[in-house]
Design a protein around this motif. Structure first.
Motif, short mmCIF file in Angstrom:
data_model
loop_
_atom_site.label_atom_id
_atom_site.label_comp_id
_atom_site.label_asym_id
_atom_site.label_seq_id
_atom_site.Cartn_x
_atom_site.Cartn_y
_atom_site.Cartn_z
N MET A 181 37.50 33.81 33.66
CA MET A 181 38.19 33.09 34.96
C MET A 181 38.13 31.39 34.53
O MET A 181 36.74 31.08 34.14
N GLY A 182 39.05 30.79 34.38
CA GLY A 182 39.03 29.35 34.13
C GLY A 182 39.03 29.14 32.61
O GLY A 182 38.91 27.94 32.22
N LYS A 183 39.06 30.06 31.54
CA LYS A 183 38.69 29.73 30.16
C LYS A 183 39.85 29.80 29.50
O LYS A 183 39.96 29.56 28.28
N SER A 184 41.17 30.34 29.88
CA SER A 184 42.27 30.84 29.01
C SER A 184 42.64 29.75 28.25
O SER A 184 43.33 29.72 27.14
N GLY A 185 42.77 28.62 29.00
CA GLY A 185 43.47 27.39 28.39
C GLY A 185 42.43 27.05 27.33
O GLY A 185 42.82 26.29 26.33
N THR A 186 41.21 27.21 27.32
CA THR A 186 40.41 26.74 26.67
C THR A 186 40.25 27.70 25.23
O THR A 186 40.30 27.24 24.03
N VAL A 187 40.18 28.87 25.35
CA VAL A 187 40.08 29.93 24.40
C VAL A 187 41.46 30.18 23.51
O VAL A 187 41.59 31.16 22.71
N GLY A 188 42.53 29.80 24.11
CA GLY A 188 43.91 30.15 23.51
C GLY A 188 44.44 31.31 24.00
O GLY A 188 45.18 31.90 23.30
N GLY A 189 44.35 31.79 25.24
CA GLY A 189 45.02 32.74 25.89
C GLY A 189 44.24 33.96 26.01
O GLY A 189 43.13 34.03 25.32
N GLN A 190 44.65 34.95 26.77
CA GLN A 190 43.93 36.38 27.08
C GLN A 190 44.67 37.53 26.98
O GLN A 190 44.09 38.49 27.55
N VAL A 191 45.73 37.39 26.05
CA VAL A 191 46.42 38.76 25.74
C VAL A 191 45.53 39.68 25.26
O VAL A 191 44.87 39.45 24.30
N LEU A 192 45.34 40.79 25.80
CA LEU A 192 44.59 41.80 25.35
C LEU A 192 43.07 41.70 25.52
O LEU A 192 42.35 42.40 24.67
N ARG A 193 42.60 40.67 25.95
CA ARG A 193 41.30 40.13 26.06
C ARG A 193 40.51 41.03 27.08
O ARG A 193 39.31 41.30 26.53
N HIS A 194 40.84 41.55 28.03
CA HIS A 194 40.28 42.34 28.89
C HIS A 194 40.21 43.75 28.40
O HIS A 194 41.07 44.35 27.75
N VAL A 195 39.03 44.36 28.44
CA VAL A 195 38.48 45.92 27.89
C VAL A 195 38.10 46.35 29.05
O VAL A 195 37.27 46.12 30.00
N ASN A 196 38.53 47.50 29.59
CA ASN A 196 38.47 48.25 30.69
C ASN A 196 37.02 48.74 30.51
O ASN A 196 36.33 48.95 29.77
N TRP A 197 36.59 49.10 31.88
CA TRP A 197 35.33 49.54 31.93
C TRP A 197 34.67 50.78 31.27
O TRP A 197 33.61 50.52 30.72
N PHE A 198 35.32 51.74 31.13
CA PHE A 198 35.09 53.01 30.35
C PHE A 198 34.80 52.46 28.97
O PHE A 198 34.11 52.70 28.11
N SER A 199 35.91 51.62 28.33
CA SER A 199 35.94 51.49 26.78
C SER A 199 34.68 50.51 26.56
O SER A 199 33.89 50.31 25.73
N ARG A 200 34.49 49.26 27.65
CA ARG A 200 33.45 48.38 27.45
C ARG A 200 32.05 49.34 27.34
O ARG A 200 31.17 48.94 26.36
#
Length: 773
Positions: free
Chosen positions: A211-230
């Motif tokens: 939250m609030g970091k996407s501008g800093t880190v260059g976007g978040q496409v595919l950044r989220h990993v679902n609970w099971f995979s995590r």
């Protein structure tokens, strides 16, 4: 006498056969050693000696390590390619490869940049067995400038005569280092001013931690990993003391500025999440000052706050200076600076085209991960003639696919600044790709990508040549869709975007009617007589078939999804959709040859351009003007926002021409959106500046609003039955609205109040809404 059990004997024989196969087949033997060491052999649990633990894991597989990791450790080649591309300006590099193991990274880098050109290369690893493999590898190569150090990364010190590290890489080692924070601290502190820090590794992360970091880190496409995979991948890798906790990547992105941040899934092995990160020192990159000044002039502030302002001394800026800064990017940079965080990733890009935007904003969610238009439908030849564009002009235009903006930029005397505005981030991703290609590629590569829409070497060009000239957001997008867009069995660039459905359906109709060859002949016609005959006798009956027109042309879903025509715009069309389309296409057949002077319809019918029938930027002259004149590309800014938001940050009176295409047809006559935008344009435009627009109506309802808000409107072209107004002829009219007074002032500067009021009265008396068209 007991019988001999058949099944155990068979099983035993099978095991013996597998064992024999594993011992005689090199690949099978490597796989068996890998499986044993990774899944069966106990790993030393020594808490006091990381080297003992690593050696216990790697000693038995050191000789087969490289043969068993190609499928597992994805992204290493890409990381090295990006590091090489982003450090091209640095000569005599000093490179430190942390956790370099067998030296595979260094040997692979030689494919992209000769190792002999490096001043020195240091491989740092704790495993003696892996280091021995590396030493043998480099000895065979004869590289005298490569040094293998079997030490803890925290113990690395700069050799005598070396003032800093130009390149640091960590290839699947960050997740194996217990004291990762101290290693990142140490290596980032040794990084040179323009140094590059590259990492490829596994990761797991939830969007909640972003939250609030996407501008800093260059976007978040595919950044989220679902609970099971995590949960699954974190536990799986911990058996081998590989730790995927998100804190490692978070700390990396806290200590360094994000130049590129890319997220992927290893689909061949169950979708293991991995990332590639390219960073730089967060405060002292030499490009920061350039980016700061670009941010100050982006919209368009005609001068930076101070010619010497940079991130290093921004803290000393006066309150008045900071108050004058309107840029969203500048504001985000100040907030991050106060929190001791890196600046938004846009500040670490080499080029200054793309303006900062917050990827997290809900207004971007509506675009479903794609652009609408793969090509621009308006005719720039008419724009240039109608507006008489001058080299001193500042322009604002809707980006769309960017073809028209590039047409203005490649003029012999191009305008000084062009602002492309589009709320759809992916339209600007496409435009970034075009700008980067003009900067970095040879003409033939540009032609294949945008002329033919296909290039089998696209992904190589993207990572090795284009990536330094693109934002992290745009690079992530093209990494994801590039292969299926430009390579493989797809139809190419011009079969993408929402409008691809219109072209596909047209091809389907032609195929069903058996006129595919006739369409090709139409596009290859050498004379007007031949073109008209083929159209009238063969193509027209198939296209205007009653069944086709009833099912498709009159269907509002088709109009929006395939043609990009919203309901508000469709309601402005007089005489019905079918009549409108006939009046659009019929006159064109008599206007100019599709084969040589109408690249719009040639592309729609053929799926590509031809060498002598294409947008200006794809001609050799246009390409030369863009590629050889740095100022032509440097004068372009891309805003991912609404027109209102962009012009609110423009210095009043600084824009000469605004080209809004047919955009205002989309507004509802009962709302306030049109008036709000017109007022914003009035504020941005200089007195005498123009808004150029196209409409599906010969008499758009919003022209009266323009008049009421300080503009004089005149028709530049109005379509009549049987005639065309340009090579596209898709619109019923083209208008130029000239600013005569500011809507928040009573008079034009330099006039008396009485003159201003008289001018308003005169314009209202001659209202375009009362013209007989």
């Amino acid at each position: 006498m007991e019988s001999i059990p058949v099944i155990p004997l068979a099983a035993g024989a099978g095991v013996l056969l597998l064992l024999a196969y594993a011992l005689t087949n090199p690949s099978a033997k490597s796989l068996a050693l890998f499986a044993y060491n990774c899944f069966l052999k106990p790993i030393s649990k020594s808490s006091s000696n990381q080297q003992v633990a690593l050696e216990s894991f790697y000693k038995g597989q050191a000789q087969v390590y490289d043969r068993t990791r190609s499928k597992l450790l994805k992204g290493r080649e890409l990381m090295l390619q990006l590091c090489s591309a982003h450090s091209k300006k640095i000569q005599n590099l000093v490179w430190v490869d942390i956790g370099g193991g067998t030296g595979w990274n260094i040997e692979q880098m030689n494919e992209y940049r000769p190792i002999s050109s490096f001043k020195a290369v240091y491989l740092v690893d704790l495993s003696p067995s892996l280091c021995e493999v590396a030493k043998d590898r480099f000895k065979r190569r004869g590289w005298k400038n490569v040094h293998v150090l079997c030490i803890d990364a925290n113990d690395f010190v700069l050799p005598d005569g070396v003032s800093g590290i130009d390149l640091v890489t960590m290839s699947y080692s960050l997740s194996m280092i217990p004291s990762y924070y101290s290693v990142i601290d140490k290596m980032s502190s040794l990084l040179s001013k323009d140094g590059i820090y590259g990492v490829a590794d596994f990761y797991v992360q939830s969007s909640a931690s972003m939250m609030g970091k996407s501008g800093t880190v260059g976007g978040q496409v595919l950044r989220h990993v679902n609970w099971f995979s995590r949960t699954f991948w974190r536990l799986w890798f911990e058996f081998d003391q590989v730790y995927l906790d998100s804190a490692r990547r978070d700390y990396l992105e806290y200590k360094l500025g994000s130049v590129k941040s890319l997220n992927f899934r290893n689909k061949a092995l169950g979708g293991i999440p991995y990332y590639v990160f390219i960073g730089t020192e967060k405060d002292y990159s030499s490009d920061i000052t350039n980016r700061i000044n670009a941010a100050a002039t982006e919209s368009p502030y005609l001068a930076p706050v101070s010619p010497n302002v940079s991130m290093q001394n921004l803290k000393g800026a006066t309150e008045k200076q900071v108050a004058e800064i309107q840029s969203k990017g500048y504001q985000a940079a100040i907030i991050n600076m106060e929190r001791n965080c890196p600046y938004p990733s846009f500040f670490y890009q080499r080029e200054i085209w793309r303006i900062y935007y917050d990827f997290d904003q809900p207004k971007y969610n509506q675009f479903a991960g794609q652009y609408i238009y793969a090509f621009t439908w308006e005719d720039p030849r008419e724009d240039i003639a109608i507006l008489n564009i001058q080299p001193t002009d500042t322009m604002l235009a809707i980006t769309s696919a960017g073809d028209n903006i590039l047409a203005y930029a490649c003029m012999d005397k191009a305008p000084r600044r062009i602002h492309g505005v589009d709320l759809n981030p992916h339209q600007n991703h496409l435009m970034e790709l075009k700008l980067a290609s003009m900067r970095a590629l040879a003409f033939e590569d540009v032609w294949k990508i945008f002329g033919e829409g296909k290039h089998e070497g696209f992904m190589d060009l993207l990572s090795k040549k284009l990536s330094p000239h693109m934002s992290s957001h745009a690079l992530q997008y093209w990494m994801r869709v590039g292969p299926k867009t430009f390579q493989g069995q797809g139809r190419g660039l011009y079969d993408t975007g929402s409008t691809r459905w219109a072209l596909r359906i047209a091809r389907w109709v032609f195929k069903l009617a058996g006129v595919e060859r006739d369409v090709v002949e139409l596009c290859e016609s050498k004379t007007m007589e031949e073109q008209q005959r083929i159209w009238k006798e063969r193509v027209r009956p198939a296209l205007f078939n009653p069944v086709v027109t009833r099912i498709l042309v009159a269907n509002p879903v088709f109009l929006w999804k395939a043609l990009g025509v919203p309901l508000n715009q469709a309601s402005m069309i007089d005489g019905g959709i079918l009549r409108y389309i006939i009046d659009t296409i019929e006159p064109l057949i008599s206007r100019s040859l599709i084969s040589t002077d109408n690249y719009f319809y040639y592309l729609c019918l053929m799926g590509r351009y031809s060498r002598d029938n294409c947008p200006d930027y794809l001609t050799r002259g246009g390409y030369s003007n863009l590629a050889k004149r740095k100022s032509a590309l440097d004068g372009i800014r891309l805003h991912t926002d609404t027109i209102n938001d962009v012009v609110e940050r423009i210095r009043p009176g600084s824009v000469n021409h605004a080209i809004v295409m047919d955009h205002m047809d989309w507004f509802s006559p009962t709302g306030t959106d049109a008036r709000d935008e017109i007022r914003a344009l009035n504020k941005a435009l200089a007195t005498g500046g123009n808004v150029m627009l196209r409409s599906s109506s010969t008499q758009p309802w919003y022209l009266r609003v323009y008049e009421e808000e300080g503009f004089e409107c005149r028709p530049a072209a109005v379509r009549r039955p049987g005639t065309s107004i340009d090579r596209v002829n898709m619109y019923a009219s083209t208008w130029v609205c000239t600013k005569k007074w500011s809507c928040d002032k009573s008079r034009v500067e330099g006039e008396t109040e009485e003159d201003g009021e008289k001018l308003k009265t005169d314009i209202r008396k001659n209202s375009v809404t009362s013209l007989k068209i």
